[in-house]
Design a protein around this motif. Structure first.
Motif, mmCIF file in Angstrom:
data_model
loop_
_atom_site.group_PDB
_atom_site.id
_atom_site.type_symbol
_atom_site.label_atom_id
_atom_site.label_comp_id
_atom_site.label_asym_id
_atom_site.label_seq_id
_atom_site.Cartn_x
_atom_site.Cartn_y
_atom_site.Cartn_z
ATOM 1 N N VAL A 71 0.843 -1.201 0.000
ATOM 2 C CA VAL A 71 0.000 0.000 0.000
ATOM 3 C C VAL A 71 0.878 1.251 0.000
ATOM 4 C CG1 VAL A 71 -1.660 1.352 1.338
ATOM 5 C CG2 VAL A 71 -1.972 -1.122 1.103
ATOM 6 N N GLY A 72 1.932 1.245 0.834
ATOM 7 C CA GLY A 72 2.831 2.388 0.894
ATOM 8 C C GLY A 72 3.541 2.630 -0.426
ATOM 9 N N ALA A 73 3.973 1.540 -1.068
ATOM 10 C CA ALA A 73 4.654 1.668 -2.356
ATOM 11 C C ALA A 73 3.720 2.241 -3.419
ATOM 12 C CB ALA A 73 5.190 0.306 -2.792
ATOM 13 N N ARG A 74 2.472 1.791 -3.403
ATOM 14 C CA ARG A 74 1.501 2.293 -4.378
ATOM 15 C C ARG A 74 1.106 3.737 -4.081
ATOM 16 N NH1 ARG A 74 0.199 2.093 -9.547
ATOM 17 N NH2 ARG A 74 -2.024 2.360 -9.958
ATOM 18 N N LEU A 75 0.885 4.040 -2.809
ATOM 19 C CA LEU A 75 0.478 5.389 -2.419
ATOM 20 C C LEU A 75 1.556 6.403 -2.806
ATOM 21 C CD1 LEU A 75 -1.587 7.180 -0.956
ATOM 22 C CD2 LEU A 75 -0.384 6.680 1.179
ATOM 23 N N TYR A 76 2.801 6.044 -2.542
ATOM 24 C CA TYR A 76 3.931 6.920 -2.907
ATOM 25 C C TYR A 76 3.906 7.206 -4.410
ATOM 26 C CZ TYR A 76 8.910 8.232 -3.418
ATOM 27 O OH TYR A 76 10.094 8.855 -3.727
ATOM 28 N N PHE A 80 2.972 11.045 -6.228
ATOM 29 C CA PHE A 80 3.917 11.775 -7.058
ATOM 30 C C PHE A 80 3.638 11.616 -8.551
ATOM 31 C CE2 PHE A 80 6.301 11.353 -3.045
ATOM 32 C CZ PHE A 80 6.527 12.702 -2.809
ATOM 33 N N SER A 81 2.537 10.950 -8.886
ATOM 34 C CA SER A 81 2.068 10.880 -10.277
ATOM 35 C C SER A 81 0.632 11.405 -10.359
ATOM 36 C CB SER A 81 2.109 9.429 -10.786
ATOM 37 O OG SER A 81 3.388 8.879 -10.675
ATOM 38 N N TRP A 82 0.292 12.311 -9.455
ATOM 39 C CA TRP A 82 -1.101 12.735 -9.319
ATOM 40 C C TRP A 82 -1.627 13.454 -10.558
ATOM 41 C CZ3 TRP A 82 -4.962 11.017 -6.921
ATOM 42 C CH2 TRP A 82 -6.126 11.770 -6.757
ATOM 43 N N ASP A 83 -0.762 14.105 -11.307
ATOM 44 C CA ASP A 83 -1.217 14.776 -12.529
ATOM 45 C C ASP A 83 -1.902 13.787 -13.467
ATOM 46 O OD1 ASP A 83 -0.394 17.246 -11.763
ATOM 47 O OD2 ASP A 83 1.489 17.208 -12.884
ATOM 48 N N TYR A 84 -1.453 12.528 -13.437
ATOM 49 C CA TYR A 84 -2.087 11.491 -14.257
ATOM 50 C C TYR A 84 -3.293 10.895 -13.536
ATOM 51 C CZ TYR A 84 -2.925 7.060 -16.626
ATOM 52 O OH TYR A 84 -3.523 6.004 -17.269
ATOM 53 N N TYR A 85 -3.126 10.504 -12.271
ATOM 54 C CA TYR A 85 -4.171 9.749 -11.582
ATOM 55 C C TYR A 85 -5.389 10.586 -11.205
ATOM 56 C CZ TYR A 85 -1.245 5.639 -11.427
ATOM 57 O OH TYR A 85 -0.499 4.548 -11.794
ATOM 58 N N LYS A 86 -5.241 11.907 -11.149
ATOM 59 C CA LYS A 86 -6.412 12.730 -10.842
ATOM 60 C C LYS A 86 -7.467 12.611 -11.938
ATOM 61 C CE LYS A 86 -4.566 16.964 -12.925
ATOM 62 N NZ LYS A 86 -4.080 18.349 -12.660
ATOM 63 N N GLU A 91 -7.842 3.816 -11.909
ATOM 64 C CA GLU A 91 -6.609 3.051 -12.063
ATOM 65 C C GLU A 91 -5.740 3.056 -10.806
ATOM 66 O OE1 GLU A 91 -4.380 3.999 -15.533
ATOM 67 O OE2 GLU A 91 -6.153 4.323 -16.785
ATOM 68 N N ILE A 92 -6.149 3.779 -9.785
ATOM 69 C CA ILE A 92 -5.317 3.909 -8.596
ATOM 70 C C ILE A 92 -5.028 2.557 -7.950
ATOM 71 C CG2 ILE A 92 -5.308 4.758 -6.204
ATOM 72 C CD1 ILE A 92 -6.559 7.322 -7.186
ATOM 73 N N ASN A 97 0.232 -3.912 -13.563
ATOM 74 C CA ASN A 97 1.160 -3.474 -14.603
ATOM 75 C C ASN A 97 2.305 -2.638 -14.058
ATOM 76 O OD1 ASN A 97 -0.268 -4.670 -16.790
ATOM 77 N ND2 ASN A 97 -1.761 -3.014 -16.678
ATOM 78 N N GLY A 98 2.500 -2.678 -12.735
ATOM 79 C CA GLY A 98 3.580 -1.905 -12.131
ATOM 80 C C GLY A 98 3.034 -0.729 -11.356
ATOM 81 N N GLY A 99 3.897 0.245 -11.091
ATOM 82 C CA GLY A 99 3.470 1.419 -10.357
ATOM 83 C C GLY A 99 3.631 1.270 -8.858
ATOM 84 N N LEU A 100 4.661 0.538 -8.432
ATOM 85 C CA LEU A 100 5.013 0.431 -7.014
ATOM 86 C C LEU A 100 6.377 1.085 -6.835
ATOM 87 C CD1 LEU A 100 3.995 -3.275 -6.240
ATOM 88 C CD2 LEU A 100 2.660 -1.202 -5.827
ATOM 89 N N ALA A 101 6.479 2.038 -5.925
ATOM 90 C CA ALA A 101 7.729 2.754 -5.686
ATOM 91 C C ALA A 101 8.391 2.212 -4.427
ATOM 92 C CB ALA A 101 7.462 4.252 -5.547
ATOM 93 N N ILE A 102 9.629 1.766 -4.542
ATOM 94 C CA ILE A 102 10.314 1.086 -3.447
ATOM 95 C C ILE A 102 10.414 1.956 -2.202
ATOM 96 C CG2 ILE A 102 12.578 1.787 -4.300
ATOM 97 C CD1 ILE A 102 11.678 -1.470 -2.403
#
Length: 287
Positions: A71-76, A80-86, A91-92, A97-102
């Motif tokens: 959850v933390g990796a995805r939330l991060y 920081f990609s909110w311009d897309y996810y807003k 898709e949140i 397909n990825g989108g997990l930040a270490i």
């Protein structure tokens, strides 16, 4: 689709993103993350036995930590990609397909470690020193999820490790990003297929992490105080991530600025690790 390393004479043919079982696709990305968790646990438990700890406590911690870490990796990543996810709220929750930040995963794991150790009355620094090698194992495995997802790569290169990815793999939005990064200007044609040729930064980080792990395996018997292994990890991983992140074309940026979030956090880790080492050295000198 092929993934090519022309200067190494390596071609990985028909590299898919997952397997289909009973009509349901299971992504390699998720499978590799799961294997990384398991391998990391086994390494941490082995280190626990070596140092006279109960290895089962690390299984308990993993079961407590794994969901918050994801959850933390995805939330991060989403923050920081909110311009897309807003504009793509649906898709949140899609991580296949990825989108997990270490970094988000590490921060969540550390928070859960503090809570877990407080409840179980265990030393968080001792546990962190033991778990950090397992963390590196997980990171080493996890970077190969980026390979199957064709992500976490850098700009154009013709160096030894140059990697070629078919342009047809990317959707229109990603092609626009590649064009902006200059990668699109160096297309390579093999047969009737066009490829981008880039730095495999996921591979660079994997190899760097192997080096940090080997150093920790050497250093562990020379450890002087609880938390020292974690401090060395901060310095080792942070310095490598800072350098490698500068090559990437898909970095997350801080609030629309030109500051790469991962480089900023990597620098913070390095500084924290160095200050921590110096502080404890002074304390030991006075004692």
């Amino acid at each position: 689709m092929d993934i090519r390393f022309p200067n190494l004479n390596l071609v990985f043919s028909n590299v898919g993103t997952g397997i289909t079982i009973f009509g349901f696709e299971i992504k390699f990305y998720g499978m590799i993350i799961a294997v990384g968790f398991l391998a990391g646990l086994l390494v941490a438990q082995r280190e626990a036995r070596r140092t006279g700890q109960d290895p089962e406590i690390y299984l308990d911690y993993l079961l407590t930590m794994v969901i918050p870490a994801i959850v933390g990796a995805r939330l991060y990543y989403v923050v920081f990609s909110w311009d897309y996810y807003k504009d793509h709220l649906n898709e949140i929750l899609l991580t296949r397909n990825g989108g997990l930040a270490i970094y988000g995963g590490i921060l969540a794991a550390l928070l859960m470690l503090v809570i877990f150790c407080k409840v179980r009355k265990y030393s968080p620094l001792l546990m962190a020193d033991t778990a950090v090698m397992g963390l590196l194992i997980g990171q080493i495995f996890g970077r190969w999820g980026n390979f199957f997802n064709r992500e976490a790569f850098g700009g154009y290169t013709d160096g030894l490790f140059a990697m070629q990815i078919p342009l047809s793999y990317f959707h229109d939005g990603r092609i626009a990003d590649l064009a902006a990064s200059g990668v699109y200007e160096h297309l390579v044609t093999v047969g009737n297929q066009s490829y981008i040729q880039v730095h495999p930064t996921f591979l660079y980080e994997c190899l760097w992490n192997i080096g940090v792990l080997l150093f920790l395996l050497w250093f562990r018997k020379r450890k002087k105080w609880d938390g020292q292994m974690l401090a060395v990890y901060f310095i080792g991983y942070g310095s490598g991530r800072f350098l490698i992140e500068g090559l990437r074309t898909d970095s997350l940026y801080f609030m629309g600025t030109g500051i790469r979030v991962s480089q900023m956090l990597a620098l913070i880790l390095v500084v924290l690790g160095i200050v921590w080492m110096i502080k404890n050295r002074k304390i030991r000198a006075h004692n």
